[in-house]
Design a protein around this motif. Structure first.
Motif, PDB file in Angstrom:
ATOM      1  N   MET A 147      12.741  -4.542  -4.506  1.00 46.74           N
ATOM      2  CA  MET A 147      11.800  -3.591  -3.926  1.00 46.74           C
ATOM      3  C   MET A 147      12.343  -2.198  -4.198  1.00 46.74           C
ATOM      4  O   MET A 147      13.492  -2.055  -4.629  1.00 46.74           O
ATOM      5  CB  MET A 147      11.629  -3.864  -2.419  1.00 46.74           C
ATOM      6  CG  MET A 147      12.899  -3.751  -1.608  1.00 46.74           C
ATOM      7  SD  MET A 147      12.739  -4.405   0.085  1.00 46.74           S
ATOM      8  CE  MET A 147      13.074  -6.154  -0.198  1.00 46.74           C
ATOM      9  N   PRO A 148      11.568  -1.164  -3.980  1.00 43.49           N
ATOM     10  CA  PRO A 148      12.056   0.191  -4.249  1.00 43.49           C
ATOM     11  C   PRO A 148      13.373   0.488  -3.543  1.00 43.49           C
ATOM     12  O   PRO A 148      13.492   0.346  -2.337  1.00 43.49           O
ATOM     13  CB  PRO A 148      10.922   1.078  -3.716  1.00 43.49           C
ATOM     14  CG  PRO A 148       9.697   0.239  -3.859  1.00 43.49           C
ATOM     15  CD  PRO A 148      10.143  -1.162  -3.560  1.00 43.49           C
ATOM     16  N   GLY A 149      14.372   0.868  -4.314  1.00 44.93           N
ATOM     17  CA  GLY A 149      15.676   1.208  -3.763  1.00 44.93           C
ATOM     18  C   GLY A 149      16.565   0.029  -3.423  1.00 44.93           C
ATOM     19  O   GLY A 149      17.672   0.217  -2.914  1.00 44.93           O
ATOM     20  N   TRP A 150      16.111  -1.179  -3.723  1.00 44.45           N
ATOM     21  CA  TRP A 150      16.888  -2.373  -3.312  1.00 44.45           C
ATOM     22  C   TRP A 150      16.535  -3.555  -4.209  1.00 44.45           C
ATOM     23  O   TRP A 150      15.746  -4.412  -3.839  1.00 44.45           O
ATOM     24  CB  TRP A 150      16.575  -2.698  -1.854  1.00 44.45           C
ATOM     25  CG  TRP A 150      17.381  -3.827  -1.252  1.00 44.45           C
ATOM     26  CD1 TRP A 150      16.935  -5.089  -0.979  1.00 44.45           C
ATOM     27  CD2 TRP A 150      18.747  -3.799  -0.841  1.00 44.45           C
ATOM     28  NE1 TRP A 150      17.928  -5.844  -0.430  1.00 44.45           N
ATOM     29  CE2 TRP A 150      19.061  -5.070  -0.326  1.00 44.45           C
ATOM     30  CE3 TRP A 150      19.725  -2.816  -0.863  1.00 44.45           C
ATOM     31  CZ2 TRP A 150      20.313  -5.381   0.167  1.00 44.45           C
ATOM     32  CZ3 TRP A 150      20.980  -3.127  -0.368  1.00 44.45           C
ATOM     33  CH2 TRP A 150      21.265  -4.392   0.143  1.00 44.45           C
ATOM     34  N   LYS A 151      17.119  -3.626  -5.390  1.00 45.74           N
ATOM     35  CA  LYS A 151      16.817  -4.715  -6.320  1.00 45.74           C
ATOM     36  C   LYS A 151      17.775  -5.884  -6.064  1.00 45.74           C
ATOM     37  O   LYS A 151      18.617  -6.243  -6.891  1.00 45.74           O
ATOM     38  CB  LYS A 151      16.893  -4.214  -7.760  1.00 45.74           C
ATOM     39  CG  LYS A 151      15.814  -3.188  -8.092  1.00 45.74           C
ATOM     40  CD  LYS A 151      15.763  -2.871  -9.569  1.00 45.74           C
ATOM     41  CE  LYS A 151      14.637  -1.913  -9.877  1.00 45.74           C
ATOM     42  NZ  LYS A 151      13.313  -2.480  -9.557  1.00 45.74           N
ATOM     43  N   TYR A 152      17.611  -6.485  -4.885  1.00 48.63           N
ATOM     44  CA  TYR A 152      18.566  -7.516  -4.461  1.00 48.63           C
ATOM     45  C   TYR A 152      18.450  -8.789  -5.293  1.00 48.63           C
ATOM     46  O   TYR A 152      19.463  -9.419  -5.620  1.00 48.63           O
ATOM     47  CB  TYR A 152      18.383  -7.854  -2.973  1.00 48.63           C
ATOM     48  CG  TYR A 152      19.515  -8.710  -2.456  1.00 48.63           C
ATOM     49  CD1 TYR A 152      20.665  -8.123  -1.948  1.00 48.63           C
ATOM     50  CD2 TYR A 152      19.462 -10.099  -2.520  1.00 48.63           C
ATOM     51  CE1 TYR A 152      21.725  -8.896  -1.508  1.00 48.63           C
ATOM     52  CE2 TYR A 152      20.521 -10.876  -2.081  1.00 48.63           C
ATOM     53  CZ  TYR A 152      21.644 -10.268  -1.580  1.00 48.63           C
ATOM     54  OH  TYR A 152      22.702 -11.033  -1.169  1.00 48.63           O
ATOM     55  N   GLU A 153      17.250  -9.188  -5.628  1.00 55.07           N
ATOM     56  CA  GLU A 153      17.096 -10.421  -6.412  1.00 55.07           C
ATOM     57  C   GLU A 153      17.747 -10.273  -7.789  1.00 55.07           C
ATOM     58  O   GLU A 153      18.395 -11.203  -8.281  1.00 55.07           O
ATOM     59  CB  GLU A 153      15.618 -10.774  -6.548  1.00 55.07           C
ATOM     60  CG  GLU A 153      15.372 -12.133  -7.192  1.00 55.07           C
ATOM     61  CD  GLU A 153      13.924 -12.578  -7.103  1.00 55.07           C
ATOM     62  OE1 GLU A 153      13.563 -13.527  -7.821  1.00 55.07           O
ATOM     63  OE2 GLU A 153      13.161 -11.990  -6.304  1.00 55.07           O
ATOM     64  N   THR A 154      17.571  -9.112  -8.401  1.00 54.04           N
ATOM     65  CA  THR A 154      18.238  -8.852  -9.682  1.00 54.04           C
ATOM     66  C   THR A 154      19.744  -8.919  -9.514  1.00 54.04           C
ATOM     67  O   THR A 154      20.452  -9.541 -10.319  1.00 54.04           O
ATOM     68  CB  THR A 154      17.832  -7.475 -10.231  1.00 54.04           C
ATOM     69  OG1 THR A 154      16.431  -7.461 -10.487  1.00 54.04           O
ATOM     70  CG2 THR A 154      18.581  -7.151 -11.517  1.00 54.04           C
ATOM     71  N   PHE A 155      20.260  -8.299  -8.465  1.00 49.73           N
ATOM     72  CA  PHE A 155      21.692  -8.365  -8.165  1.00 49.73           C
ATOM     73  C   PHE A 155      22.162  -9.796  -7.979  1.00 49.73           C
ATOM     74  O   PHE A 155      23.193 -10.209  -8.526  1.00 49.73           O
ATOM     75  CB  PHE A 155      21.990  -7.539  -6.913  1.00 49.73           C
ATOM     76  CG  PHE A 155      23.225  -7.964  -6.162  1.00 49.73           C
ATOM     77  CD1 PHE A 155      24.485  -7.736  -6.679  1.00 49.73           C
ATOM     78  CD2 PHE A 155      23.120  -8.604  -4.924  1.00 49.73           C
ATOM     79  CE1 PHE A 155      25.621  -8.135  -5.985  1.00 49.73           C
ATOM     80  CE2 PHE A 155      24.251  -9.001  -4.220  1.00 49.73           C
ATOM     81  CZ  PHE A 155      25.513  -8.769  -4.755  1.00 49.73           C
TER      82      PHE A 155
END
Length: 222
Positions: free
Chosen positions: A120-128
């Motif tokens: 999501m904007p500012g938080w690409k947790y799944e990519t991480f």
């Protein structure tokens, strides 16, 4: 002088025996990983079975265990008693030895931490999670690292995250277990927030976009 030497010998013996005793037990450790994707350190907690220190060549299956909203990585160890449960299950033969990894997807104050398992904007947790976290963990802790030996589970928000990861990354996991899972939010759910750009509003929209229910109902197989 002789009594002093005996006292030192006894103390050293007790210390050495305590080290052997620790090596013969499972353990839970917490560490951090720096993410280039998130530009931040992320904590994680790991359960290691008792043979982990005994056999340096052995590799293990892995379970990624996701926490719910307002929680963080150590909740499964502290309140979920992962160590005690797994020790009991492996001792009884009900489960095989495995490594359990509990990452931190936010937790705490929503004004400080962005909670959520999706990009999501500012938080690409799944990519991480898939490009940085998972490869690093599986290299560091001697994890077998294939679909047949990798599972994911979670509670509440973590249950929805686990189910969604299992749906959209079906090549990665042999099993998914969702407990009281946040699978979907009605479309109007994001509109209840005064600030549409606030972190909880952004998180809510990410759950709507990655809805596990819509993934099924929109499938060509139905």
């Amino acid at each position: 002088m002789k009594m002093k030497r005996i006292g030192i010998w006894v103390a050293m013996s007790i210390y050495i025996l305590s080290l052997y005793g620790q090596a013969d037990q499972s353990k839970v450790i917490t560490d951090t990983i720096y993410s280039e994707v998130l530009k931040a350190k992320r904590a994680y907690t790991v359960y290691l079975p008792k043979s982990f220190e005994q056999n340096k060549e052995k590799r293990y299956p892995v379970l990624y265990l996701l926490h719910g909203m307002w929680e963080k990585n150590d909740v499964w160890a502290n309140r979920g008693h992962v160590k005690e449960v797994m020790d009991g299950l492996t001792a009884s033969g009900e489960a095989r030895e495995m490594i359990i990894v509990t990452p931190d997807a936010g937790g705490g104050d929503p004004n400080v931490f962005q909670n959520g398992y999706f990009d999501m904007p500012g938080w690409k947790y799944e990519t991480f999670f898939f490009t940085e976290f998972l490869p690093s963990i599986e290299k560091r802790y001697r994890i077998i690292g294939d679909k047949c030996h990798r599972a994911i589970a979670g509670l509440s928000m973590g249950g929805g995250g686990a189910a969604s990861y299992g749906q959209r990354h079906s090549d990665m996991f042999c099993a998914v277990y969702a407990m009281s899972a946040l699978m979907d939010i009605p479309q109007e759910g994001a509109a209840r927030f005064d600030d549409p750009n606030g972190k909880l509003a952004v998180l809510t929209r990410s759950v709507i976009e990655k809805s596990c229910v819509k993934y099924i109902t929109g499938s060509d197989l139905i």
